[in-house]
Design a protein around this motif. Structure first.
Motif, PDB file in Angstrom:
ATOM      1  N   VAL A  15       0.863  -1.176   0.000  1.00 57.56           N
ATOM      2  CA  VAL A  15       0.000   0.000   0.000  1.00 57.56           C
ATOM      3  C   VAL A  15       0.901   1.227   0.000  1.00 57.56           C
ATOM      4  O   VAL A  15       1.830   1.309   0.812  1.00 57.56           O
ATOM      5  CB  VAL A  15      -0.940   0.024   1.226  1.00 57.56           C
ATOM      6  CG1 VAL A  15      -1.754   1.304   1.243  1.00 57.56           C
ATOM      7  CG2 VAL A  15      -1.858  -1.191   1.235  1.00 57.56           C
ATOM      8  N   THR A  16       0.662   2.158  -0.921  1.00 53.65           N
ATOM      9  CA  THR A  16       1.480   3.371  -1.008  1.00 53.65           C
ATOM     10  C   THR A  16       0.597   4.585  -0.800  1.00 53.65           C
ATOM     11  O   THR A  16      -0.523   4.660  -1.324  1.00 53.65           O
ATOM     12  CB  THR A  16       2.187   3.473  -2.366  1.00 53.65           C
ATOM     13  OG1 THR A  16       1.206   3.471  -3.416  1.00 53.65           O
ATOM     14  CG2 THR A  16       3.159   2.316  -2.565  1.00 53.65           C
ATOM     15  N   LEU A  17       1.119   5.512  -0.016  1.00 53.82           N
ATOM     16  CA  LEU A  17       0.444   6.780   0.248  1.00 53.82           C
ATOM     17  C   LEU A  17       1.388   7.889  -0.186  1.00 53.82           C
ATOM     18  O   LEU A  17       2.453   8.074   0.406  1.00 53.82           O
ATOM     19  CB  LEU A  17       0.104   6.894   1.734  1.00 53.82           C
ATOM     20  CG  LEU A  17      -0.545   8.195   2.216  1.00 53.82           C
ATOM     21  CD1 LEU A  17      -1.860   8.448   1.517  1.00 53.82           C
ATOM     22  CD2 LEU A  17      -0.741   8.161   3.731  1.00 53.82           C
ATOM     23  N   THR A  18       1.031   8.623  -1.249  1.00 50.59           N
ATOM     24  CA  THR A  18       1.934   9.625  -1.812  1.00 50.59           C
ATOM     25  C   THR A  18       1.200  10.944  -1.980  1.00 50.59           C
ATOM     26  O   THR A  18      -0.034  10.994  -2.069  1.00 50.59           O
ATOM     27  CB  THR A  18       2.470   9.180  -3.188  1.00 50.59           C
ATOM     28  OG1 THR A  18       1.359   8.981  -4.087  1.00 50.59           O
ATOM     29  CG2 THR A  18       3.266   7.894  -3.068  1.00 50.59           C
ATOM     30  N   ALA A  19       1.972  12.014  -2.041  1.00 53.52           N
ATOM     31  CA  ALA A  19       1.443  13.358  -2.286  1.00 53.52           C
ATOM     32  C   ALA A  19       2.325  14.038  -3.313  1.00 53.52           C
ATOM     33  O   ALA A  19       3.546  13.820  -3.340  1.00 53.52           O
ATOM     34  CB  ALA A  19       1.394  14.166  -0.996  1.00 53.52           C
ATOM     35  N   GLU A  20       1.712  14.850  -4.163  1.00 54.74           N
ATOM     36  CA  GLU A  20       2.471  15.625  -5.144  1.00 54.74           C
ATOM     37  C   GLU A  20       1.801  16.978  -5.329  1.00 54.74           C
ATOM     38  O   GLU A  20       0.580  17.114  -5.210  1.00 54.74           O
ATOM     39  CB  GLU A  20       2.585  14.883  -6.478  1.00 54.74           C
ATOM     40  CG  GLU A  20       1.252  14.573  -7.126  1.00 54.74           C
ATOM     41  CD  GLU A  20       1.416  13.920  -8.491  1.00 54.74           C
ATOM     42  OE1 GLU A  20       2.418  14.226  -9.152  1.00 54.74           O
ATOM     43  OE2 GLU A  20       0.548  13.111  -8.882  1.00 54.74           O
ATOM     44  N   ALA A  21       2.653  17.964  -5.619  1.00 52.73           N
ATOM     45  CA  ALA A  21       2.156  19.335  -5.759  1.00 52.73           C
ATOM     46  C   ALA A  21       1.813  19.634  -7.211  1.00 52.73           C
ATOM     47  O   ALA A  21       2.438  19.120  -8.138  1.00 52.73           O
ATOM     48  CB  ALA A  21       3.200  20.331  -5.247  1.00 52.73           C
ATOM     49  N   ALA A  22       0.797  20.473  -7.399  1.00 49.56           N
ATOM     50  CA  ALA A  22       0.381  20.974  -8.712  1.00 49.56           C
ATOM     51  C   ALA A  22       0.214  22.485  -8.564  1.00 49.56           C
ATOM     52  O   ALA A  22       0.217  23.005  -7.449  1.00 49.56           O
ATOM     53  CB  ALA A  22      -0.902  20.308  -9.163  1.00 49.56           C
ATOM     54  N   PRO A  23       0.090  23.223  -9.682  1.00 53.69           N
ATOM     55  CA  PRO A  23       0.006  24.682  -9.579  1.00 53.69           C
ATOM     56  C   PRO A  23      -1.096  25.185  -8.664  1.00 53.69           C
ATOM     57  O   PRO A  23      -0.915  26.165  -7.940  1.00 53.69           O
ATOM     58  CB  PRO A  23      -0.244  25.104 -11.034  1.00 53.69           C
ATOM     59  CG  PRO A  23       0.381  24.026 -11.851  1.00 53.69           C
ATOM     60  CD  PRO A  23       0.164  22.762 -11.084  1.00 53.69           C
ATOM     61  N   SER A  24      -2.249  24.544  -8.647  1.00 51.99           N
ATOM     62  CA  SER A  24      -3.367  25.061  -7.852  1.00 51.99           C
ATOM     63  C   SER A  24      -3.917  24.037  -6.865  1.00 51.99           C
ATOM     64  O   SER A  24      -4.934  24.306  -6.227  1.00 51.99           O
ATOM     65  CB  SER A  24      -4.500  25.512  -8.782  1.00 51.99           C
ATOM     66  OG  SER A  24      -4.968  24.423  -9.561  1.00 51.99           O
ATOM     67  N   GLU A  25      -3.263  22.878  -6.731  1.00 52.75           N
ATOM     68  CA  GLU A  25      -3.805  21.844  -5.870  1.00 52.75           C
ATOM     69  C   GLU A  25      -2.701  20.918  -5.398  1.00 52.75           C
ATOM     70  O   GLU A  25      -1.567  20.966  -5.890  1.00 52.75           O
ATOM     71  CB  GLU A  25      -4.875  21.032  -6.604  1.00 52.75           C
ATOM     72  CG  GLU A  25      -4.331  20.234  -7.772  1.00 52.75           C
ATOM     73  CD  GLU A  25      -5.404  19.412  -8.488  1.00 52.75           C
ATOM     74  OE1 GLU A  25      -6.594  19.628  -8.223  1.00 52.75           O
ATOM     75  OE2 GLU A  25      -5.026  18.545  -9.296  1.00 52.75           O
ATOM     76  N   VAL A  26      -3.058  20.066  -4.444  1.00 51.47           N
ATOM     77  CA  VAL A  26      -2.197  18.969  -3.990  1.00 51.47           C
ATOM     78  C   VAL A  26      -2.959  17.677  -4.233  1.00 51.47           C
ATOM     79  O   VAL A  26      -4.134  17.564  -3.847  1.00 51.47           O
ATOM     80  CB  VAL A  26      -1.839  19.124  -2.496  1.00 51.47           C
ATOM     81  CG1 VAL A  26      -1.151  17.861  -1.979  1.00 51.47           C
ATOM     82  CG2 VAL A  26      -0.940  20.326  -2.287  1.00 51.47           C
TER      83      VAL A  26
END
Length: 517
Positions: free
Chosen positions: A425-436
């Motif tokens: 199970v993987t839990l990841t986060a990544e940034a975008a210009p107007s959101e996460v």
């Protein structure tokens, strides 16, 4: 001798005056756009203007030889500048029979082989002979044909409309009306055409809709030349037989006015029925929400008692092991039921628009670690691996940490039930210009394609986790922040749930909170 000389002088002056009149007359005719030819009593050409020579393209020298009328017709026939007839000799004789007539002949038209159409006017000349006037009306006929065709197209188009439509000219006379107009007012088309002006048409229609103010207002829009008065207007009224009619006017570019009537009785009835149904649905929804809330609160008290006593039983030293296991099972089941009730209450609160977000600056890395800590033991107990990945330098987001954590915990719990030994199970986060974007992915059995479109629906039977509101609640909590949720899955190869959270939540903040430094 003196008297004779005076008579001669007067005669010369008379001839000179007459000559000047003839020259002035000829000069005037030369400036006409229509072709003019004058034949004398001897049937010879006495005069032709420039337009005549141009119209038929005849050699001027030949015309100066003063040919006879018959010779001119023969020359025009040789050059195919006369109508093609079977009996040319009879047609020519009829043309020449006009000499000596006392009155002008009716206008005639010649259709020439080159496609032109000429209007021919024949009238006796005051000095004897015949005056012929030729006008090229080809363009006029084409324009009239196009105009008539346009009128026919307009009438055919209007006849296909369900609305009753009539067009009144700037003079107040009716120009067009469709079949629906005749049917709406119960008046024949012939009667409307015979009525002519607006007042007469209104008199025919007032028996169906007797409101005098309506017809006065419409007449003002049709007959008033003031541009400020010629504005679109609309309204509603009731006919004598109980129908509801809407009407509207539209000024047209040519000064005419279009007036349209529609029978909206069925539409109004449908609107009332829909309004009543919407009100009943709203009342039913409120009743359902109140029922769910009441039942949920009523269930919480006995569940709390069940959980408390089951925990007490588990701590009893003299309790047999099998009974202790039964008490533990009761505690777990009661806790799960309490969690489901909490989910239902949250959904009811969201549906009622009563849930407010307690907004604050939330570190995404802390959010992921806290959510992972709640399920790590369960996942690793199944022989699977939990991996948390969050990029460094990810800026805090404006959100409700409790509600976002609630959504992540449910997704991780869902993934923990799906994986088996050797899974991940993987839990990841990544940034975008107007959101996460936060992604929860597992290597479980996946979701069938036919269920993926309904995976966020509430109370739908699923292969992962059974029926419930968990995923629906996840979607609702994310949307409450102004974001959205999606699922990606290939059956047999796991599933991934992605939460799109805006940098600034759109929800209404509760009481102020401390901001992180």
């Amino acid at each position: 001798m003196l008297a004779f000389a005076l008579d001669m002088t007067e005669a010369e002056e008379t001839r000179d005056t007459l000559r000047r009149h003839v020259e002035a007359h000829d000069e005037t005719l030369n400036h006409l756009a229509d072709a003019v030819a004058i034949f004398g009593p001897s049937k010879r050409l006495a005069f032709h203007n420039t337009a005549f020579q141009t119209l038929f393209n005849i050699d001027p020298a030949w015309l100066d030889e003063r040919p006879t009328h018959a010779e001119l017709l023969d020359r025009l026939r040789q050059r195919r500048l006369l109508p093609e007839v079977i009996d040319y000799a009879g047609w020519k004789a009829n043309e020449l029979d006009f000499y000596g007539a006392a009155e002008a002949a009716p206008d005639d038209s010649w259709s020439l082989p080159d496609g032109r159409t000429l209007r021919v006017v024949r009238q006796p000349h005051p000095l004897g002979g015949v005056l012929l006037l030729f006008s090229d009306i080809t363009d006029e006929l084409k324009l009239r044909s196009r105009f008539n065709a346009q009128i026919q197209v307009q009438k055919a188009t209007l006849d296909k409309l369900n609305d009753a439509v009539a067009v009144f000219g700037s003079d107040g006379r009716i120009r067009l009306h469709n079949e629906a107009f005749d049917t709406f007012w119960g008046v024949s088309g012939e009667a409307l055409d015979a009525a002519g002006d607006f007042d007469a048409v209104a008199a025919l229609c007032q028996s169906t809709m007797p409101d005098p103010a309506l017809w006065l207002g419409l007449k003002a829009r049709v007959a008033d030349p003031d541009p400020e008065s010629r504005v679109p207007i609309s309204g509603e009224g009731r006919t004598a037989d109980g129908r509801i009619a809407s009407w509207q006017t539209r000024p047209l570019p040519d000064g005419a006015t279009l007036v349209a009537f529609s029978d909206i009785t069925a539409r109004r009835g449908l609107e009332q029925a829909l309004a009543a149904k919407a009100q009943a649905l709203e009342e039913s929804t409120a009743l359902k929400r109140e029922f769910v809330g009441s039942v949920s609160y009523e269930l919480r008290t006995p569940l709390t008692t069940i959980v408390g006593y089951s925990e007490l039983l588990e701590t009893q030293a003299d309790l047999p092991e099998r009974s202790r296991q039964h008490a533990g099972a009761i505690r777990v089941a009661a806790s799960q039921l309490a969690g489901s009730i909490d989910d239902v209450l949250d959904m009811a609160q969201i549906d009622a628009g009563e849930m407010e977000l307690t907004l604050g600056d939330v570190r995404v890395s802390d959010l992921l670690e806290e959510a992972a800590a709640t399920v790590r033991e369960r996942i690793e107990g199944r022989g699977a691996v939990l991996t948390v990945t969050c990029p460094t330098g990810l800026k805090p987001i404006r959100a409700d940490a409790q509600r976002v954590g609630q959504a992540l915990e449910y997704l991780l719990d869902n993934a923990a039930r799906a994986v088996s030994e050797g899974g991940a199970v993987t839990l990841t986060a990544e940034a975008a210009p107007s959101e996460v974007r936060i992604r929860v992915e597992d290597t479980g059995r996946g979701i069938p394609y036919h269920l993926q479109a309904h995976v966020f629906d509430r109370f739908v039977k699923r292969e992962r986790g059974g029926p419930g509101v968990g995923l629906a609640l996840v979607k609702a909590l994310v949307e409450l922040h102004g974001g959205w949720a999606e699922v990606e899955s290939e059956p047999g190869k796991g599933a991934a749930f992605i939460l799109h959270l805006p940098l600034e939540a759109a929800g209404v903040a509760a009481p102020p909170e401390l901001r992180l430094g």
